[in-house]
Motif scaffolding. Sequence first.
Motif, PDB file in Angstrom:
ATOM      1  N   ALA A  40      44.945 -14.756  35.982  1.00 45.16           N
ATOM      2  CA  ALA A  40      45.407 -16.151  35.996  1.00 45.16           C
ATOM      3  C   ALA A  40      45.381 -16.720  37.412  1.00 45.16           C
ATOM      4  O   ALA A  40      44.972 -17.872  37.617  1.00 45.16           O
ATOM      5  N   LEU A  41      45.779 -15.938  38.391  1.00 43.75           N
ATOM      6  CA  LEU A  41      45.795 -16.429  39.769  1.00 43.75           C
ATOM      7  C   LEU A  41      44.380 -16.541  40.333  1.00 43.75           C
ATOM      8  O   LEU A  41      44.076 -17.483  41.077  1.00 43.75           O
ATOM      9  N   TYR A  42      43.505 -15.609  39.984  1.00 45.10           N
ATOM     10  CA  TYR A  42      42.106 -15.716  40.418  1.00 45.10           C
ATOM     11  C   TYR A  42      41.489 -16.997  39.855  1.00 45.10           C
ATOM     12  O   TYR A  42      40.772 -17.717  40.557  1.00 45.10           O
ATOM     13  N   GLU A  43      41.790 -17.310  38.596  1.00 46.66           N
ATOM     14  CA  GLU A  43      41.290 -18.550  37.998  1.00 46.66           C
ATOM     15  C   GLU A  43      41.779 -19.758  38.795  1.00 46.66           C
ATOM     16  O   GLU A  43      40.988 -20.646  39.150  1.00 46.66           O
ATOM     17  N   ARG A  44      43.079 -19.802  39.073  1.00 52.86           N
ATOM     18  CA  ARG A  44      43.643 -20.969  39.760  1.00 52.86           C
ATOM     19  C   ARG A  44      43.060 -21.123  41.160  1.00 52.86           C
ATOM     20  O   ARG A  44      42.726 -22.235  41.586  1.00 52.86           O
ATOM     21  N   LEU A  45      42.949 -20.026  41.893  1.00 52.25           N
ATOM     22  CA  LEU A  45      42.381 -20.104  43.243  1.00 52.25           C
ATOM     23  C   LEU A  45      40.929 -20.567  43.195  1.00 52.25           C
ATOM     24  O   LEU A  45      40.487 -21.358  44.045  1.00 52.25           O
ATOM     25  N   THR A  46      40.187 -20.095  42.207  1.00 51.30           N
ATOM     26  CA  THR A  46      38.786 -20.484  42.069  1.00 51.30           C
ATOM     27  C   THR A  46      38.661 -21.960  41.729  1.00 51.30           C
ATOM     28  O   THR A  46      37.848 -22.688  42.327  1.00 51.30           O
ATOM     29  N   LEU A  47      39.455 -22.426  40.783  1.00 49.67           N
ATOM     30  CA  LEU A  47      39.382 -23.833  40.394  1.00 49.67           C
ATOM     31  C   LEU A  47      39.821 -24.746  41.532  1.00 49.67           C
ATOM     32  O   LEU A  47      39.237 -25.822  41.729  1.00 49.67           O
ATOM     33  N   ALA A 153      46.879 -18.893  53.404  1.00 54.54           N
ATOM     34  CA  ALA A 153      45.448 -19.018  53.695  1.00 54.54           C
ATOM     35  C   ALA A 153      45.001 -17.927  54.669  1.00 54.54           C
ATOM     36  O   ALA A 153      43.955 -17.284  54.476  1.00 54.54           O
ATOM     37  N   LYS A 154      45.805 -17.687  55.695  1.00 52.89           N
ATOM     38  CA  LYS A 154      45.468 -16.644  56.676  1.00 52.89           C
ATOM     39  C   LYS A 154      45.473 -15.268  56.023  1.00 52.89           C
ATOM     40  O   LYS A 154      44.595 -14.434  56.291  1.00 52.89           O
ATOM     41  N   GLY A 155      46.471 -15.021  55.161  1.00 52.57           N
ATOM     42  CA  GLY A 155      46.552 -13.731  54.491  1.00 52.57           C
ATOM     43  C   GLY A 155      45.367 -13.471  53.575  1.00 52.57           C
ATOM     44  O   GLY A 155      44.830 -12.353  53.532  1.00 52.57           O
ATOM     45  N   LEU A 156      44.958 -14.495  52.847  1.00 54.90           N
ATOM     46  CA  LEU A 156      43.817 -14.345  51.948  1.00 54.90           C
ATOM     47  C   LEU A 156      42.520 -14.174  52.739  1.00 54.90           C
ATOM     48  O   LEU A 156      41.663 -13.353  52.375  1.00 54.90           O
ATOM     49  N   LYS A 157      42.367 -14.924  53.812  1.00 54.03           N
ATOM     50  CA  LYS A 157      41.164 -14.779  54.637  1.00 54.03           C
ATOM     51  C   LYS A 157      41.086 -13.380  55.232  1.00 54.03           C
ATOM     52  O   LYS A 157      40.011 -12.778  55.290  1.00 54.03           O
ATOM     53  N   LYS A 158      42.241 -12.868  55.655  1.00 53.51           N
ATOM     54  CA  LYS A 158      42.278 -11.508  56.198  1.00 53.51           C
ATOM     55  C   LYS A 158      41.867 -10.486  55.142  1.00 53.51           C
ATOM     56  O   LYS A 158      41.270  -9.451  55.454  1.00 53.51           O
ATOM     57  N   ALA A 159      42.174 -10.812  53.866  1.00 53.04           N
ATOM     58  CA  ALA A 159      41.817  -9.916  52.760  1.00 53.04           C
ATOM     59  C   ALA A 159      40.385 -10.140  52.281  1.00 53.04           C
ATOM     60  O   ALA A 159      39.961  -9.518  51.303  1.00 53.04           O
ATOM     61  N   GLY A 160      39.658 -11.047  52.948  1.00 57.19           N
ATOM     62  CA  GLY A 160      38.248 -11.228  52.639  1.00 57.19           C
ATOM     63  C   GLY A 160      37.904 -12.436  51.798  1.00 57.19           C
ATOM     64  O   GLY A 160      36.745 -12.626  51.430  1.00 57.19           O
ATOM     65  N   PHE A 161      38.878 -13.275  51.494  1.00 56.40           N
ATOM     66  CA  PHE A 161      38.620 -14.458  50.669  1.00 56.40           C
ATOM     67  C   PHE A 161      38.028 -15.587  51.506  1.00 56.40           C
ATOM     68  O   PHE A 161      38.270 -15.682  52.709  1.00 56.40           O
ATOM     69  N   VAL A 162      37.273 -16.463  50.828  1.00 55.19           N
ATOM     70  CA  VAL A 162      36.723 -17.664  51.457  1.00 55.19           C
ATOM     71  C   VAL A 162      37.104 -18.877  50.606  1.00 55.19           C
ATOM     72  O   VAL A 162      37.543 -18.740  49.463  1.00 55.19           O
ATOM     73  N   PHE A 163      36.960 -20.077  51.179  1.00 55.51           N
ATOM     74  CA  PHE A 163      37.347 -21.327  50.511  1.00 55.51           C
ATOM     75  C   PHE A 163      38.834 -21.320  50.151  1.00 55.51           C
ATOM     76  O   PHE A 163      39.223 -21.736  49.061  1.00 55.51           O
ATOM     77  N   VAL A 164      39.636 -20.833  51.065  1.00 54.46           N
ATOM     78  CA  VAL A 164      41.089 -20.757  50.829  1.00 54.46           C
ATOM     79  C   VAL A 164      41.839 -21.368  52.014  1.00 54.46           C
ATOM     80  O   VAL A 164      42.722 -20.741  52.589  1.00 54.46           O
ATOM     81  N   GLY A 165      41.496 -22.625  52.351  1.00 49.99           N
ATOM     82  CA  GLY A 165      42.162 -23.302  53.446  1.00 49.99           C
ATOM     83  C   GLY A 165      43.592 -23.676  53.104  1.00 49.99           C
ATOM     84  O   GLY A 165      44.002 -23.632  51.939  1.00 49.99           O
ATOM     85  N   PRO A 166      44.393 -24.053  54.102  1.00 46.11           N
ATOM     86  CA  PRO A 166      45.801 -24.379  53.881  1.00 46.11           C
ATOM     87  C   PRO A 166      46.054 -25.496  52.880  1.00 46.11           C
ATOM     88  O   PRO A 166      47.010 -25.424  52.106  1.00 46.11           O
ATOM     89  N   THR A 167      45.209 -26.531  52.875  1.00 44.99           N
ATOM     90  CA  THR A 167      45.395 -27.629  51.917  1.00 44.99           C
ATOM     91  C   THR A 167      45.109 -27.158  50.504  1.00 44.99           C
ATOM     92  O   THR A 167      45.869 -27.454  49.562  1.00 44.99           O
ATOM     93  N   THR A 168      44.021 -26.409  50.333  1.00 48.68           N
ATOM     94  CA  THR A 168      43.680 -25.868  49.018  1.00 48.68           C
ATOM     95  C   THR A 168      44.772 -24.922  48.538  1.00 48.68           C
ATOM     96  O   THR A 168      45.155 -24.933  47.361  1.00 48.68           O
TER      97      THR A 168
END
Length: 200
Positions: A40-47, A153-168
């Motif tokens: 569910a969270l992967y879906e929300r982050l992707t959308l 956003a910083k935590g997700l980027k550190k874990a390898g995620f992209v398109f996860v800016g603070p506003t998003t």
Amino acid sequence: MSGLLVGSDGLARCAWAGSTPDYLTYHDTEWGVPVHGEQALYERLTLEAFQSGLSWITILRKREAFRAAFAGFDAEVVATFGDADRARLMADVGIVRNRLKVDAAIHNAAAVLALREYGGLDALVWSHAPADHAPPRSAEDFRATSPESVALAKGLKKAGFVFVGPTTMYAAMQACGLVDDHVVGCHRSGVGAGADQGPA
């Protein structure tokens, strides 16, 4: 009160919910309700990433097509997507056909799987729920980011995620109930319990 709209049913809602029936349903049943679980969270982050630069109503109306295109947002399946899948997605008129965002969704699926060794996506996301969050009292109180969304956003980027800016990520925090941003006086204000909610 600024930021509220009273509907024909007599209920006060955040004003944005009154613009379309789709928004009203989303506002009344989903927005701000705590969301847990990897899929569910992967879906929300992707959308939310696909929404960047677009209206949320565009994504909302394409949501079922996104689910079909991305295997129900099963990260184990999406992480295996190759060139043929990318071509299929870029030809799918039911979704937003943006190469960078398609690639990000596939890339992030692999990051979701890697996170399992470190407590999982649910634990990472919910570790950034603020302990204390005052809901907006008017439209003037709406914000685009928060210290917690910057940290997420910083935590997700550190874990390898992209398109996860603070506003998003702040939009994701609103949608997933990490913060309750229903305007005070809205009949849905208080549905999100933030950090008090544990994994489902």
